[in-house]
Design a protein around this motif. Sequence first.
Motif, short mmCIF file in Angstrom:
data_model
loop_
_atom_site.label_atom_id
_atom_site.label_comp_id
_atom_site.label_asym_id
_atom_site.label_seq_id
_atom_site.Cartn_x
_atom_site.Cartn_y
_atom_site.Cartn_z
N GLU A 54 0.82 -1.20 0.00
CA GLU A 54 0.00 0.00 0.00
C GLU A 54 0.87 1.27 0.00
N ARG A 55 2.05 1.17 0.58
CA ARG A 55 2.96 2.32 0.63
C ARG A 55 3.91 2.36 -0.56
N GLY A 56 3.73 1.41 -1.49
CA GLY A 56 4.57 1.39 -2.68
C GLY A 56 5.98 0.93 -2.43
N LEU A 57 6.18 0.16 -1.36
CA LEU A 57 7.51 -0.31 -1.01
C LEU A 57 7.71 -1.74 -1.48
N PRO A 58 8.94 -2.10 -1.84
CA PRO A 58 9.20 -3.47 -2.29
C PRO A 58 9.13 -4.45 -1.13
N LEU A 59 8.77 -5.68 -1.45
CA LEU A 59 8.72 -6.73 -0.44
C LEU A 59 10.06 -7.46 -0.39
N PRO A 60 10.60 -7.72 0.80
CA PRO A 60 11.76 -8.61 0.89
C PRO A 60 11.43 -9.95 0.25
N ALA A 61 12.43 -10.62 -0.29
CA ALA A 61 12.21 -11.87 -1.02
C ALA A 61 11.46 -12.89 -0.18
#
Length: 358
Positions: A54-61
């Motif tokens: 929702e915050r446009g941040l990448p997800l850790p693998a």
Amino acid sequence: MSTAAIAPSRSPCPGALFVEPPWLTLVPLLERSPSLADLRAHRLELLYAALLRERGLPLPAELAESVRIARFATLSAHAVLGRIRRSCVGPLVLLKGPEAAEYYPAPGLRPFGDVDLLVADAYETQSTLLAAGFTPIGDALDWEALHHLHRLVSPDGLFAVEIHKRPKWVDGLDPPSVDDVLASSVPSATGVDGIRAPSPGMHAVLLAAHAWAERPLGCIGDLLDVHLLAERDRDEAERLASELDLERVWRTTTAASDALLRARRPAWPLRTWARHLEPVRGQTVIESHLERMLAPFAALPPAAATRDAGAALGRTLRPRPEERWRAKLDRAGRALRNAFLRRSEHERRLRDTGEPDE
């Protein structure tokens, strides 16, 4: 009651999820958790992934993999439920994981790893599934004493299934009869044809009792499940808790969920054995020992609570059968040295060294 009357409105993607309680109230909890492992311990890792998206941040693998597994689990669970329904006769009432997940605002926000079904004749259903190609997995246990039979895996290996003989319940209290749960069941919110579920109020009470029997106030995810189901019919949940002599467990559970999800004042358990909830971390060794002594007073009448707490204290202080006092003192010493270590880490160290658990 129709499915439409009980199933929440859901979206294929979370969108603006964290804008109102309880989701808005969860944001500081998700942000303050020390690690992904702690979020997993509270079954909140998928909600944290939704917050990052929702915050446009990448997800850790590692977290992105959890999201993929959750999506696959939903599809697999629905397929396995359909297969079970085609194989078995009689009512099949879905408990916990996949059903509770339907009350979250979007798919893939609540992790689960198996399908739990309550049926009228557990042994007949188990035999039918074995004949249909399901196979037992896991260690052999005392199945007569447990609330479910030997765990099975579907023929395609996609998903595990547990057939329940009765609801898991708080020691010292009588669970609702299987007939009562089946008779009051409604169409499952999963939408799988022929699968039923406890009514929302009944399911909330069943989830509260099950969570308490496993680990009282152990996991925020359990409290969230109870909150979401109870919100659908709080009057029914409170009535059933009273009828089943579960008022103390219900009050303690809902007070804890209100403190965390509605920003209410914390009740005394959150200041004693359940101190791990607000910082969203794993329970420590000392908190787990406090749980054994104090949780009975939040669940049972005073006389029964005193008896259970005394028995727990005795088990803590006395050596095990055939254990020498020297070994017992060594175990106690390790527990004291690790008093503020997370219980999971303490147990991991004991496993690595081959030493017995507390």
